[in-house]
Design an enzyme around this catalytic site. Structure first.
Site, PDB file in Angstrom:
ATOM      1  CE  LYS A 105      -2.878  11.010   5.560  1.00  0.00           C
ATOM      2  NZ  LYS A 105      -4.292  12.074   5.166  1.00  0.00           N
ATOM      3  CB  VAL A 139       0.741  13.316   1.646  1.00  0.00           C
ATOM      4  CG1 VAL A 139       1.034  14.205   3.087  1.00  0.00           C
ATOM      5  CG2 VAL A 139      -0.032  11.861   1.545  1.00  0.00           C
ATOM      6  CG  ASP A 143      -5.961   8.307   5.765  1.00  0.00           C
ATOM      7  OD1 ASP A 143      -6.726   8.774   6.838  1.00  0.00           O
ATOM      8  OD2 ASP A 143      -6.439   9.048   4.819  1.00  0.00           O
ATOM      9  CD  GLU A 176      -3.100   0.847   0.578  1.00  0.00           C
ATOM     10  OE1 GLU A 176      -2.742   1.306  -0.693  1.00  0.00           O
ATOM     11  OE2 GLU A 176      -4.362   0.565   0.592  1.00  0.00           O
ATOM     12  CG  ASP A 177      -0.167   4.859  -1.560  1.00  0.00           C
ATOM     13  OD1 ASP A 177      -1.476   4.117  -1.013  1.00  0.00           O
ATOM     14  OD2 ASP A 177      -1.441   5.617  -2.999  1.00  0.00           O
ATOM     15  NE  ARG A 179      -2.694   7.706  -9.619  1.00  0.00           N
ATOM     16  CZ  ARG A 179      -3.447   7.334  -7.970  1.00  0.00           C
ATOM     17  NH1 ARG A 179      -2.574   7.682  -7.288  1.00  0.00           N
ATOM     18  NH2 ARG A 179      -4.849   7.394  -7.960  1.00  0.00           N
TER      19      ARG A 179
END
Length: 181
Positions: free
Chosen positions: A133, A155, A105, A101-102, A167
């Site tokens: 996060k 972000v 959240d 995952e990037d 991106r």
């Protein structure tokens, strides 16, 4: 100053920091998956840059797969529903799964994906994320392998987007509020 940089208020994670994070995660993952051949599942589209840079450095056998899963629907905040646009195209029964995952959240997307893969009989499901996060969590969840924790700010860059843009930045930056307000 480059065109895209003008929209960034400040850098949150630099290109150099990303490189160091990936090297650290490489060591953790090589230890965790020694003697295994996991399926590394990228959650599109944000995972692409991180996943690519990470798997190129890993020194163990692995397979790649992708899912297109969304809980943002183009906005700033996670939606309550998770939508699977593209499912994984291989069997996961008795396989070790590593989700790349990037950013983690709200946790809703991952909860849905992890539950689905466990329901399908995966031997294990773990998550590696560049960004965590925790202040944005809607559920109680902690990723297994964390690059760096960031504050609850919006972000972009290094795979993360706003309305499909940004991106391609080589770093993670805080988008100027005037862009999205």
């Amino acid at each position: 100053m480059k065109q895209l940089d003008k929209d960034i208020e400040r850098t949150v994670v630099s290109e150099e920091e990303i490189g160091r994070i990936i090297e650290r995660l490489k060591g953790e993952l090589e230890h965790a998956y020694a003697g295994k051949c996991p399926i590394v599942v990228g959650l599109l589209k944000g995972c692409i840059l991180f996943m690519s840079d990470l798997v190129q450095r890993l020194d163990f056998h692995l397979e790649l797969a992708f899912m297109d899963v969304s809980s943002y629907y183009g906005g700033l905040h996670a939606a309550a529903d998770v939508k699977i646009e593209k499912d994984i195209d291989m069997a996961v029964k008795d396989r070790h799964i590593l989700i790349a995952e990037d950013i983690v959240d709200s946790g809703r997307t991952l909860r849905a994906v992890i539950s689905l893969l466990e329901h399908r009989g995966a031997a294990s499901v773990k998550v590696v994320t560049l960004l965590d996060k925790p202040e944005g969590r809607a559920i109680d969840y902690t990723p297994d392998f964390i690059g760096v924790r960031i504050p609850n700010v919006f972000v972009v860059g290094y795979g993360l987007d706003y309305e499909g843009r940004y991106r391609n930045l080589p770093y993670v930056g805080l988008l100027k509020p005037k862009i999205y307000s």
